[in-house]
Design an enzyme around this catalytic site. Structure first.
Site, PDB file in Angstrom:
ATOM      1  CE1 TYR A  31      -9.594   5.402  11.712  1.00 42.48           C
ATOM      2  CE2 TYR A  31     -10.851   4.022  13.291  1.00 42.48           C
ATOM      3  CZ  TYR A  31      -9.638   4.523  12.929  1.00 42.48           C
ATOM      4  OH  TYR A  31      -8.458   3.720  13.068  1.00 42.48           O
ATOM      5  CG  ASP A  51      -6.338  -2.421  14.477  1.00 40.50           C
ATOM      6  OD1 ASP A  51      -7.003  -1.914  13.925  1.00 40.50           O
ATOM      7  OD2 ASP A  51      -5.236  -1.631  15.082  1.00 40.50           O
ATOM      8  CD  GLN A  88      -1.149  -1.121   3.688  1.00 40.07           C
ATOM      9  OE1 GLN A  88      -2.369  -1.092   3.456  1.00 40.07           O
ATOM     10  NE2 GLN A  88      -0.581  -1.570   4.313  1.00 40.07           N
TER      11      GLN A  88
HETATM   12  N1  AAT Z   1      -4.750   0.749  14.552  1.00 41.58           N
HETATM   13  C1  AAT Z   1      -5.272   1.557  13.644  1.00 41.58           C
HETATM   14  C2  AAT Z   1      -5.705   1.240  12.389  1.00 41.58           C
HETATM   15  C3  AAT Z   1      -5.887   0.288  11.484  1.00 41.58           C
HETATM   16  S1  AAT Z   1      -4.629  -0.452  10.914  1.00 41.58           S
HETATM   17  C4  AAT Z   1      -4.922  -1.482  10.054  1.00 41.58           C
HETATM   18  C5  AAT Z   1      -3.498  -2.664   9.820  1.00 41.58           C
HETATM   19  O1  AAT Z   1      -3.991  -3.532   9.141  1.00 41.58           O
HETATM   20  C6  AAT Z   1      -2.808  -1.843   8.617  1.00 41.58           C
HETATM   21  O2  AAT Z   1      -1.437  -1.963   9.501  1.00 41.58           O
HETATM   22  C7  AAT Z   1      -2.561  -2.897   7.743  1.00 41.58           C
HETATM   23  O3  AAT Z   1      -1.191  -2.891   7.192  1.00 41.58           O
HETATM   24  C8  AAT Z   1      -3.049  -4.092   8.254  1.00 41.58           C
HETATM   25  N2  AAT Z   1      -3.484  -5.245   7.319  1.00 41.58           N
HETATM   26  C9  AAT Z   1      -4.337  -5.206   6.210  1.00 41.58           C
HETATM   27  N3  AAT Z   1      -4.586  -6.343   5.778  1.00 41.58           N
HETATM   28  C10 AAT Z   1      -3.813  -7.277   6.530  1.00 41.58           C
HETATM   29  C11 AAT Z   1      -3.752  -8.577   6.491  1.00 41.58           C
HETATM   30  N4  AAT Z   1      -4.308  -9.435   5.539  1.00 41.58           N
HETATM   31  N5  AAT Z   1      -2.871  -9.304   7.303  1.00 41.58           N
HETATM   32  C12 AAT Z   1      -2.324  -8.632   8.448  1.00 41.58           C
HETATM   33  N6  AAT Z   1      -2.602  -7.307   8.641  1.00 41.58           N
HETATM   34  C13 AAT Z   1      -3.223  -6.733   7.578  1.00 41.58           C
HETATM   35  C14 AAT Z   1      -7.458   0.084  11.254  1.00 41.58           C
HETATM   36  C15 AAT Z   1      -7.978   1.493  10.451  1.00 41.58           C
HETATM   37  C16 AAT Z   1      -9.445   1.455  10.050  1.00 41.58           C
HETATM   38  C17 AAT Z   1      -9.919   2.352   9.102  1.00 41.58           C
HETATM   39  C18 AAT Z   1     -11.175   2.525   9.087  1.00 41.58           C
HETATM   40  N7  AAT Z   1     -11.705   3.304   7.955  1.00 41.58           N
END
Ligand code: AAT
Length: 290
Positions: A228, A159, A34
């Site tokens: 958000y 998360d 990303q």
């Molecule tokens: N803690 C604050 C916000 C987040 S972080 C979401 C995280 O999920 C990101 O760091 C991303 O790289 C990770 N991620 C995405 N897909 C995967 C996956 N398949 N496996 C492991 N990690 C992953 C969430 C924000 C919410 C936004 C709302 N609009």
């Protein structure tokens, strides 16, 4: 697009875009997964953006990280082994670490750049990585859970970013099945479950999948996060068959004296925990009928 402002646009919230005034762009990079941006905003502190979508701001991250963590962990006695999927900024780790009964925290984040950038620009969030109980794995959460030992976790916290991009599968039925498999009987999961105002269709799908898969309780909770989309975000909280979990009445309060190094709680308390499960009528109808 207004010059000097960041506007959050996505097909997931068509026709609207929340904007923040940018003071300075601090980081811009492209990982294998990303686009990653960090900027200093005029009113919300530093902001982390992935693929054009706000992941956190310094000012309101507490509302999300504290709720996604303590809603599940304060609902069960003695959580010991916890898995975090996503959450590369470290904020959920910071919150899990407030629970003295926790012995081990696995975390699986797909994107190392998110971890590195968070350590550099968000030290008060990434402080979660300093806890010796944390075992960080860089990889896909879907694959990690497929290989996880059966019945091994007391709690799983997902998360995750939105279901466009690397997080897509984290919203699908097979993923929830492997979460249920990895939990002990009466274990709990809390997943990022989008906005009541924008995503009732996604929420309906998650709820009906979870009702099939989780034989304990299935609940939706929500919190207010001004940066958000639509200013709110929800969580799906489920438990597996076994000792009953009453999410609405927390039984495992946080002893703040044992977690001083991570700063005081800013948002979570027992009253807001119970209140988070009260739903507006339009959502109650849909969620309870599934
Ligand atoms: N803690 C604050 C916000 C987040 S972080 C979401 C995280 O999920 C990101 O760091 C991303 O790289 C990770 N991620 C995405 N897909 C995967 C996956 N398949 N496996 C492991 N990690 C992953 C969430 C924000 C919410 C936004 C709302 N609009």
């Amino acid at each position: 697009v207004i010059p000097g402002w960041f506007s959050e646009m996505s097909p997931m919230w068509p026709g609207e875009a929340h904007s923040l005034k940018v003071e300075k762009v601090l980081f811009q990079g492209k990982s294998d997964y990303q686009d990653v941006i960090v900027f200093q905003s005029a009113t919300y502190g530093k902001v982390l953006v992935l693929d054009g979508v706000i992941q956190l701001t310094e000012r309101d991250e507490c509302a999300y990280q504290e709720m996604i963590t303590h809603l599940p962990l304060c609902s069960i006695p003695n959580p010991k082994k916890v898995l975090v999927i996503g959450g590369g900024d470290g904020g959920v780790l910071r919150e899990v670490a407030r629970h003295p009964t926790v012995e081990h925290i696995d975390m699986c984040e797909i994107d190392k750049m998110v971890v590195d950038v968070s350590k550099q620009f968000f030290p008060d969030v990434a402080i979660g990585y300093e806890d010796p109980r944390v075992n960080l794995v860089i990889g896909d959460g879907v694959a990690f859970l497929k290989n996880a030992a059966e019945g091994s976790y007391d709690a799983v916290i997902v998360d995750s970013s939105d279901p466009i991009g690397p997080a897509k599968e984290l919203f699908e039925k097979p993923f929830f099945q492997s979460v249920a498999r990895a939990l002990r009987p009466g274990g709990v999961v809390c997943t990022q479950a989008e906005s009541l105002w924008l995503h009732m269709d996604i929420i309906e799908d998650i709820v009906s999948n979870c009702r099939e898969i989780f034989k304990g309780s299935v609940n939706y909770a929500w919190t207010s996060v001004p940066t958000y989309p639509s200013g709110v975000i929800g969580f799906m909280l489920c438990s597996t068959e076994g000792p009953e979990v009453d999410f609405k009445h927390p039984l495992n309060p946080i002893d703040e004296s044992s977690s001083k190094s991570n700063g005081p709680l800013k948002f979570y308390n027992a009253e807001i925990h119970s209140a988070a499960f009260c739903l507006p009528s339009f959502a109650k109808k849909v969620i309870e009928s599934k």
